[in-house]
Enzyme design. Structure first.
Site, PDB file in Angstrom:
ATOM      1  CG  ASP A  80      56.180  84.234  37.811  1.00  0.00           C
ATOM      2  OD1 ASP A  80      56.601  84.703  38.706  1.00  0.00           O
ATOM      3  OD2 ASP A  80      55.720  83.377  37.391  1.00  0.00           O
ATOM      4  CG  ASP A  83      56.705  83.777  42.052  1.00  0.00           C
ATOM      5  OD1 ASP A  83      56.908  84.783  41.375  1.00  0.00           O
ATOM      6  OD2 ASP A  83      56.544  82.582  41.133  1.00  0.00           O
ATOM      7  CE1 TYR A 232      55.959  80.640  33.836  1.00  0.00           C
ATOM      8  CE2 TYR A 232      57.422  81.250  35.366  1.00  0.00           C
ATOM      9  CZ  TYR A 232      56.193  81.288  35.101  1.00  0.00           C
ATOM     10  OH  TYR A 232      55.302  81.869  35.783  1.00  0.00           O
ATOM     11  CD  GLU A 469      51.103  81.105  41.181  1.00  0.00           C
ATOM     12  OE1 GLU A 469      52.002  81.628  41.704  1.00  0.00           O
ATOM     13  OE2 GLU A 469      51.133  79.840  41.020  1.00  0.00           O
TER      14      GLU A 469
END
Length: 491
Positions: A80, A83, A232, A469
């Site tokens: 995603d 990571d 999430y 990120e």
């Protein structure tokens, strides 16, 4: 009969929009180049066995045993963000937005259209496995996020547990199931003409997944606990995904069942945000399309909701609830703000496109809104991301002369297998590569990072994940506006 002149409020808004567009602008960036790079980024996020035509060469195959712990094949899909976890909730949203971008702007993509389709198919091949591997289950993720986030290692070196997560009748997940159905339904439209058999498989699976979402209601974060939260969590609940999924299935099938279900739900909340978690505004714009383009009066209320969203977003609207930085960037939340910017910009561009096609205008209180009112604000956001901002940095990696060099991304920040064949362990990755001021050895071309703070500042610090990120859903929402402007402005 003479046409009356526009009211003074129209000219005020027009001039304000023009100033907002031109302020801090550096002309038109190369949208075509940015579009190509925004799609190329997805190759850097691939999990599974990489194909021979892989262009991002510093990546190698990874996650080849995914699904093993559940005795199923769950290889493929995307990591995603920075990571090595596959979270299906944001991945499915990413897929829906890539598909919507391709449906709306495919004719403007030129040679990038086939690349966009390939990016979508990499996701849908995986989502199909998740939906069909075990009867009565929908797999919704691979990789223990808590274990993964304690390690800094390449996807190719992963030695953290690849736990498999699923939802079922006894552990429901209407949100992740609704979003998966939306992704498969939207993608079925992308492939309808070029691969009818695959398209039928997608929409048939979407129907079954959506039936599951409707029949067994509940939020997946309630079922999965720490595997979903705080990463999430489904903060907005699951009714937005039911509306969103039904809207996409209505577009894909035109079946009365989905229209009736949408009517039974109503419009739901009217937020001033659109994201992987909250889909209401996206569903409203998608359904407004039927009112504007198809003249279907049954969808007038959704068009009104879409207009209300625009009024909450536009900087000079009397009812705006959206903050902008001094440099002109939408500012919603401190963490990963550009995800909201690209998603909202997609809706501005797309609704503006519908308005242009139908010569539609509307009012925000006493201010008349014309199509370019939306398009100009969208362009300002895209240009800001690509470098037209106070510190002259492109927030797309590899685009322009100045871009983030220390992004929070494992694969980018660690040397590739070709340069460092030995395994890099969980802790040594932190010690040797995370806590350094060195630029990342691998450039993740096209990645759009979390972005600047509310003062238009950006430290370019790998440890500052909320700003440095990149994520798949930032990029997926940017593809549509980039394609729109690539087709509108010559490079």
């Amino acid at each position: 009969m003479t046409t009356p002149p526009p009211p003074p409020s129209f000219w005020i808004f027009f001039l304000c929009s023009l100033i907002f567009l031109l302020d801090n602008a550096n002309g038109n960036p190369n949208y075509r180049e940015a579009l190509a790079k925004s799609i190329l980024f997805f190759q850097g996020q691939r999990s599974g066995r990489l194909p021979s035509n892989q262009e991002v060469k510093w990546r190698s195959s990874s996650g080849l045993s995914d699904g093993f712990l559940a005795h199923v094949d769950l290889t493929g899909g995307y990591y995603d963000a920075g990571d090595n976890v596959k979270f299906n909730f944001p991945m499915a949203f990413t897929t829906t937005m890539l598909s919507w971008s391709t449906l709306e702007y495919g004719k403007r993509m030129g040679p990038q259209l086939s690349d966009a389709r390939a990016a979508i198919r990499w996701a849908t091949d995986y989502l199909l496995k998740c939906a069909t591997a075990t009867p009565g289950k929908l797999y919704v993720g691979v990789g223990d996020p808590n274990a993964d986030h304690k390690c800094w290692e390449r996807p190719e070196d992963m030695d953290t547990i690849r736990t498999v997560y699923s939802v079922s009748p006894s552990n429901p997940g209407s949100d992740v199931a609704g979003e998966t159905a939306a992704a498969l339904a939207a993608a079925s439209l992308v492939f309808r003409r070029i691969d009818p058999k695959y398209s039928r498989l997608l929409v048939g699976t979407a129907k079954k997944v959506f039936q599951f979402a409707m029949q067994y209601r509940g939020a997946y974060s309630d079922s999965l606990g720490s595997a979903a939260c705080p990463f999430y969590c489904s903060y907005s609940g699951y009714k937005d995904e039911l509306l969103w999924g039904a809207a996409w299935l209505l577009r894909a099938t035109n079946e009365a069942f989905y229209f009736n279900f949408i009517n039974s739900l109503g419009g739901g909340d009217q937020p001033d945000i659109f994201s992987w978690d909250n889909k209401y505004a996206g569903a409203h714009v998608l359904l407004a399309r039927r009112y504007l383009l198809n003249k279907d009066e049954r969808f007038e209320s959704f068009n009104q909701m879409a207009q209300n969203f625009m009024c909450k977003t536009l900087p000079y609207s009397p009812s705006s609830s959206t903050q902008y930085t001094q440099g002109g960037l939408m500012y919603k939340l401190p963490d990963n703000n550009l995800q909201y910017v690209t998603s909202i910009t997609f809706l501005l561009t797309t609704y503006g496109k519908y308005m242009k096609a139908t010569k539609h205008t509307f009012n925000c209180d006493n201010v008349v809104i014309i199509p370019n009112s939306l398009i100009n604000v969208a362009k300002k956001q895209v240009d800001y991301i690509l470098g037209a901002n106070p510190i002259k940095i492109s927030y797309m990696v590899g685009f322009g002369p100045n871009f983030p060099k220390r992004i929070h991304h494992r694969g980018s920040s660690l040397p590739s297998l070709a340069r460092h064949p030995q395994s890099i362990g969980c802790d040594s990755g932190f010690q040797q590569f995370y806590y350094t001021q060195n630029p990342n050895p691998n450039i993740l071309v096209g990645a759009i990072v979390g972005g600047p703070n509310q003062n238009d500042g950006f430290p370019d610090d790998r440890t500052d994940y909320s700003h440095s990120e990149p994520t798949t859903y930032i990029n997926a929402a940017a593809v549509g506006p980039l394609a729109y402007f690539a087709g509108s402005y010559s490079s």
